[in-house]
Write a protein that holds these residues in place. Structure first.
Motif, PDB file in Angstrom:
ATOM      1  N   UNK A  74       8.134   9.447  31.164  1.00 38.61           N
ATOM      2  CA  UNK A  74       7.326  10.195  32.132  1.00 38.61           C
ATOM      3  C   UNK A  74       5.906   9.637  32.217  1.00 38.61           C
ATOM      4  N   UNK A  75       5.366   9.186  31.093  1.00 35.89           N
ATOM      5  CA  UNK A  75       4.052   8.531  31.122  1.00 35.89           C
ATOM      6  C   UNK A  75       4.128   7.259  31.954  1.00 35.89           C
ATOM      7  N   UNK A  76       5.209   6.509  31.805  1.00 35.66           N
ATOM      8  CA  UNK A  76       5.414   5.298  32.597  1.00 35.66           C
ATOM      9  C   UNK A  76       5.518   5.641  34.082  1.00 35.66           C
ATOM     10  N   UNK A  77       6.247   6.712  34.396  1.00 31.49           N
ATOM     11  CA  UNK A  77       6.379   7.114  35.792  1.00 31.49           C
ATOM     12  C   UNK A  77       5.036   7.563  36.366  1.00 31.49           C
ATOM     13  N   UNK A  78       4.250   8.288  35.578  1.00 32.64           N
ATOM     14  CA  UNK A  78       2.910   8.692  36.028  1.00 32.64           C
ATOM     15  C   UNK A  78       2.053   7.460  36.308  1.00 32.64           C
ATOM     16  N   UNK A  79       2.160   6.468  35.431  1.00 33.46           N
ATOM     17  CA  UNK A  79       1.403   5.235  35.623  1.00 33.46           C
ATOM     18  C   UNK A  79       1.814   4.542  36.922  1.00 33.46           C
TER      19      UNK A  79
ATOM     20  N   UNK B 188       4.321  17.980  30.150  1.00 27.29           N
ATOM     21  CA  UNK B 188       5.328  18.944  29.699  1.00 27.29           C
ATOM     22  C   UNK B 188       6.278  18.307  28.682  1.00 27.29           C
ATOM     23  N   UNK B 189       6.728  17.082  28.948  1.00 29.24           N
ATOM     24  CA  UNK B 189       7.629  16.427  28.003  1.00 29.24           C
ATOM     25  C   UNK B 189       6.910  16.084  26.698  1.00 29.24           C
ATOM     26  N   UNK B 190       5.639  15.732  26.782  1.00 31.62           N
ATOM     27  CA  UNK B 190       4.878  15.436  25.564  1.00 31.62           C
ATOM     28  C   UNK B 190       4.682  16.699  24.731  1.00 31.62           C
ATOM     29  N   UNK B 191       4.467  17.825  25.394  1.00 30.31           N
ATOM     30  CA  UNK B 191       4.365  19.105  24.685  1.00 30.31           C
ATOM     31  C   UNK B 191       5.707  19.448  24.040  1.00 30.31           C
TER      32      UNK B 191
ATOM     33  N   UNK C 134      -2.109  14.703  24.079  1.00 28.60           N
ATOM     34  CA  UNK C 134      -1.834  15.872  24.916  1.00 28.60           C
ATOM     35  C   UNK C 134      -3.067  16.254  25.734  1.00 28.60           C
ATOM     36  N   UNK C 135      -4.230  16.243  25.103  1.00 29.53           N
ATOM     37  CA  UNK C 135      -5.471  16.566  25.817  1.00 29.53           C
ATOM     38  C   UNK C 135      -5.725  15.563  26.935  1.00 29.53           C
ATOM     39  N   UNK C 136      -5.454  14.279  26.674  1.00 24.69           N
ATOM     40  CA  UNK C 136      -5.666  13.249  27.688  1.00 24.69           C
ATOM     41  C   UNK C 136      -4.801  13.531  28.915  1.00 24.69           C
ATOM     42  N   UNK C 137      -3.520  13.831  28.706  1.00 26.64           N
ATOM     43  CA  UNK C 137      -2.638  14.107  29.843  1.00 26.64           C
ATOM     44  C   UNK C 137      -3.095  15.341  30.610  1.00 26.64           C
ATOM     45  N   UNK C 138      -3.531  16.363  29.895  1.00 30.07           N
ATOM     46  CA  UNK C 138      -4.013  17.572  30.554  1.00 30.07           C
ATOM     47  C   UNK C 138      -5.246  17.263  31.398  1.00 30.07           C
ATOM     48  N   UNK C 139      -6.174  16.524  30.844  1.00 34.26           N
ATOM     49  CA  UNK C 139      -7.391  16.160  31.563  1.00 34.26           C
ATOM     50  C   UNK C 139      -7.086  15.224  32.709  1.00 34.26           C
ATOM     51  N   UNK C 140      -6.121  14.310  32.513  1.00 36.50           N
ATOM     52  CA  UNK C 140      -5.794  13.357  33.569  1.00 36.50           C
ATOM     53  C   UNK C 140      -5.263  14.079  34.802  1.00 36.50           C
ATOM     54  N   UNK C 141      -4.422  15.075  34.633  1.00 37.78           N
ATOM     55  CA  UNK C 141      -3.932  15.782  35.815  1.00 37.78           C
ATOM     56  C   UNK C 141      -5.073  16.491  36.532  1.00 37.78           C
ATOM     57  N   UNK C 142      -6.030  17.036  35.776  1.00 37.67           N
ATOM     58  CA  UNK C 142      -7.224  17.626  36.395  1.00 37.67           C
ATOM     59  C   UNK C 142      -8.028  16.565  37.141  1.00 37.67           C
ATOM     60  N   UNK C 143      -8.157  15.408  36.517  1.00 38.00           N
ATOM     61  CA  UNK C 143      -8.904  14.287  37.118  1.00 38.00           C
ATOM     62  C   UNK C 143      -8.271  13.889  38.443  1.00 38.00           C
TER      63      UNK C 143
END
Length: 185
Positions: free
Chosen positions: A37-42, A135-138, A151-160
């Motif tokens: 999922x991180x790869x797909x987000x990238x 969600x998958x990382x959680x 986890x914090x990075x992914x949360x902040x990235x979606x906000x970004x």
């Protein structure tokens, strides 16, 4: 440094994949879902980059590189000397960038639709994909140890990505607002 001479290795043909520490896990495991999922987000961010220029494009280029760091972090279970991990300053930089972009935006008075220009739509797709990676990382973190800063990075990235979509939309007519019940008869 990574060196790939051959793309296929046949080591995953039985449904297992190798992690940084040399261990092997099922490709259906929570860890492999999170990595995928991180790869797909990238990849979704790459699509957004193709529609952008200037500071937004440069910021997303940095983020793409950090998502490879994050993938390596998740692919390294437990404690490992010299492991590549997401660190606090990376999360803090995202927060500073969010705050800087948000200063120029008017407060939200409605939910917004993931629509508008191609760039805005691509950013919203990247945001939604990043939320799935989170969600998958959680889910993984509920089973095994995960760097909390990942986890914090992914949360902040979606906000970004959300604020960046609003920032880009502001330059081209503004957000597309949700109109509750607009199509009911």
């Amino acid at each position: 440094m990574v060196k790939l001479n051959k793309i296929y290795t046949r080591t995953g043909d039985a449904g297992q994949s190798g992690l940084v520490d040399g261990s092997r896990v099922s490709k259906a495991s929570a860890r492999m879902h999170a990595i995928g999922e991180v790869d797909e987000a990238n990849s979704a961010i790459g699509l957004a980059i193709a529609e952008l220029d200037g500071d937004a494009k440069a910021a997303l280029g940095r983020i793409q590189n950090e998502l490879f760091d994050l993938g390596a972090d998740i692919a390294t279970p437990g404690e490992m000397e010299g492991a590549l991990r997401i660190v606090g300053p990376q999360v803090e930089r995202l927060e500073r960038e969010i705050d800087a972009m948000n200063e120029a935006l008017s407060p939200l008075t409605s939910f917004i639709l993931p629509a508008g220009s191609r760039a805005v739509s691509a950013l919203h797709l990247a945001r939604a994909t990043t939320r799935r990676a989170e969600r998958w990382s959680v889910a993984l973190a509920e089973e095994e140890q995960v760097n909390p800063l990942a986890l914090a990075y992914l949360n902040r990235l979606s906000d970004h990505l959300f604020v960046l979509a609003r920032h880009v939309a502001a330059a081209s007519g503004g957000d597309v607002l949700w109109q509750p019940g607009a199509t009911r008869t």
